[in-house]
Structures are given as structure tokens and as C-alpha cells.
Design an enzyme around this catalytic site. Sequence first.
Site, short mmCIF file in Angstrom:
data_model
loop_
_atom_site.label_atom_id
_atom_site.label_comp_id
_atom_site.label_asym_id
_atom_site.label_seq_id
_atom_site.Cartn_x
_atom_site.Cartn_y
_atom_site.Cartn_z
N SER A 166 43.25 26.01 40.43
CA SER A 166 44.27 26.66 39.60
C SER A 166 43.66 27.82 38.79
O SER A 166 44.34 28.82 38.56
CB SER A 166 44.92 25.65 38.66
OG SER A 166 43.93 24.99 37.90
N ASP A 218 37.15 30.00 46.23
CA ASP A 218 38.49 29.74 45.71
C ASP A 218 39.27 31.03 45.54
O ASP A 218 40.45 31.13 45.91
CB ASP A 218 38.40 29.00 44.37
CG ASP A 218 37.57 27.73 44.46
OD1 ASP A 218 37.29 27.29 45.58
OD2 ASP A 218 37.20 27.19 43.40
C1 GLA Z 1 34.45 24.62 43.02
C2 GLA Z 1 33.97 26.06 42.92
C3 GLA Z 1 33.80 26.68 44.30
C4 GLA Z 1 32.96 25.80 45.22
C5 GLA Z 1 33.44 24.35 45.17
C6 GLA Z 1 32.54 23.43 45.93
O1 GLA Z 1 35.74 24.58 43.55
O2 GLA Z 1 34.89 26.84 42.18
O3 GLA Z 1 33.25 27.98 44.19
O4 GLA Z 1 31.61 25.89 44.88
O5 GLA Z 1 33.56 23.87 43.83
O6 GLA Z 1 32.54 23.75 47.28
#
Ligand code: GLA
Length: 388
Positions: free
Chosen positions: A128, A173
Site C-alpha cells: 500500500s 513494489d
Molecule cells: C518488501 C519490499 C520489497 C521487497 C519485498 C521482499 O515488500 O518493499 O522491495 O524487498 O519486501 O521481496
Amino acid sequence: MSSSGQAPEAGYRQTFGADATVVGYAPGRVNVIGEHVDYNLGPVLPFAIGQRITVAAGPQSGANITACSARCAGSVTFPLDVDAPAPERTWENYLRGVVAGLRKRGIEVPAARLWFGGDLPSGGGLSSSAALCVATARALLRLADADLPNTEVVLLSQAAEHDFAGMPCGVMDQYASACGRAGRAMLLDCQALTHREVPLTLPGSRWLVIPSGVHHALTDGAYRQRVHECGQAVAACRRVQAEIEALRDVTPALLSAAAGDLSETVVRRARHVISEIARVDRMVDCLAAGDSQAAGALLWETQASLRDDYEVSCPEVDDLIELLRDTPGVHGARMVGGGFGGVLLALVAEDAVAAITARVRSGNYRPRGVTAEPFAVSAEDGAAVVAV
Ligand code: GLA
């Protein structure tokens, strides 16, 4: 409709007593496979989901940004020339970081009001905060009548997390939220910042998100510790082979050669990343072959590696995984995102969704008092805004 599911135009009008001039959204994501690989610059395989942060924006006089969220009471205000986070940890810091990042890239961000809503659960492992940053960046760019390539939006959103929210995350993300495409996962190369679309066709199967009921807090240091441990592994490997840049370049043989310089814990961390990168490649093959059984087996493998080598699982997730392993129609499951709670992603037989959901409810949620509900997700388009 719930207040967070309210149409953004209506939320904006009700809050600010005026009409928005830009509306849009940025989605959350799940990651099929490639966990804790992005900040090691390897390949990951996320897709954007239908659950989103929605945004409505409009200009205002003066030199401030004012923002309201359907999820929080009150409003936040900060000056356009912001260059630091607020003293306390607050969602406003993501917006501050995005505004600073846009201005750094020469965008003349106008004074603006922003309203946020949507149906993407926060703190649940579905990104989010990345969606909030991407939605903010895209809305403000449109208001400024300017544009930036997706890569820049991704990097400035990631910098907002690093420098304003204290979370040293990778790019996965933000990239998934900005660049998602309906029906496709993206095989994202986190070093090159390019991706190839991978059709997500597993006939007869569905992706199910299963909340663990544990709210994770990624900024609490464990994530940072993992990033640090990966850096230690890279440094040791570089002493053996100078041109190593990141764990993506490290083979099992090289790790063995460097292991004498490393703690047993750090060796296990690196082993997770190296084995996970190999699983990403294998998953791409499974998707191409439409093989749900083999894809599911990889999810179980990743979960074991996250639990034993990377140590980012937690008892509640382990219990849910045990229940799912023993539930007919579940091809495979694992936790997604940073870890320590959040959500699980399961690949399940389409005709077993209702039975699996009922079993999770009665065998895990009810005894633990968890009120969340599993829900099916599919790959959807990335962020978009329009002028209204
Ligand atoms: C979180 C982080 C991502 C990634 C994941 C694990 O979501 O924001 O950048 O490192 O953990 O894969």
C-alpha cells in the site's frame, strides 16, 4: 460502499467542498516468486492486483500540499519545498518524499489538495505504501501538466521510502504498481530496471490472497538487518571474485568459497537469495507450460527457504502454511513481501476456492480470532490518472 471504497471525486468534493481536476489509482501487488531478491538486484515476478489506492487531486492557492485519507481522521499539510520527513512516523512522509523527488527532477509541483481512498489494505504485505507513492506522483505530474517515464516514478517513489519513511526497500513494489498489465506478471530485472511480460495462464487455477492476521511492521529493523547481511555476503564474495556487484552475480560455488569469511547466518541468507533466483527461472517455465502442480511446488520451496534460511516467517504464518499443506486443492502457498506476517499467496484449484476459504476460516481464523477474509486476485493494469 464503504468510505474507503468511495469514488475519489466524491471523497474529494465532500472533504474539500470543490471538484477535483485529476482522478486515478495505483494498484497493490503480489509477487509470484523472487522474495527478498529485488534489493539483491536479481529477477522477481510480481503482478499488479485489482485492489488499489485511489486518488483525486486539485489545485489550491498558496504553496502547500494538503492531503486527506479516507482511512485517517484529519488532514496533513506541508510546504512544497519540503526536504525532510515529518518528525514522527506518519503516512504524510510518503507524500513529502514524492513531492521532494518530483521537484528534484525539475517538476514544478503546484500547490494542491489530494484525497486518497481505495480498497487496498494497508500494512498487509500488498504494497500500500508503494501504491500511495505512485498514485501521488502520477496525480501531481498530471496536475503540473508534466510527465516522467515510469522508471523515474519508480525510483522517486523508492527514494521516498528510503529517505522519508526509513524503509530501505528494493524497486519491486513501486515497479509493479506503476507498470502492471492485465493478465500478465512481469519478469523484472531489478538491476537493469526492465521487464518482460509473462502471461499468467494456469488453466483451472486461481491465486488466492490469505491474510495471516498479523500486521507486519517492516521498518522495525529486521528488513534492514537482512539488507545488511546480504551486503556482508557480497563483500566476502568480492574478496574472492572482484567483479561481483550483488548477490545476483553469486553462484553456489562462489558462496562456498567465501563462506569461511562469513557467519553461518549470513551464509544461509545468501543461500536463500541464490536459490530463490533459480526458482524464479523455474517458475517462468512452469507458467509457460501451464503447470500448476509444479508452480505450486516452487511456492512451498520458497516458503521453506524464507522460514529456514532467511528467517522472515512467523508462527502464525507457519501454522497457516501447515493447514494449507493439508488442504485439498492447494497447489502451493507462501508468504509474500517483507515477512513477519502480512499475507500469504496460494495457488489453488479454481473449484476448491470456497472449500479452502471455509477451512482457513474454521481451522485457523476462528480459533485465533482473525476476522480477515481470503480473496482471489488477478493481474490488472498498473497506475493511471485522468483529467476530469
Ligand atoms: C518488501 C519490499 C520489497 C521487497 C519485498 C521482499 O515488500 O518493499 O522491495 O524487498 O519486501 O521481496
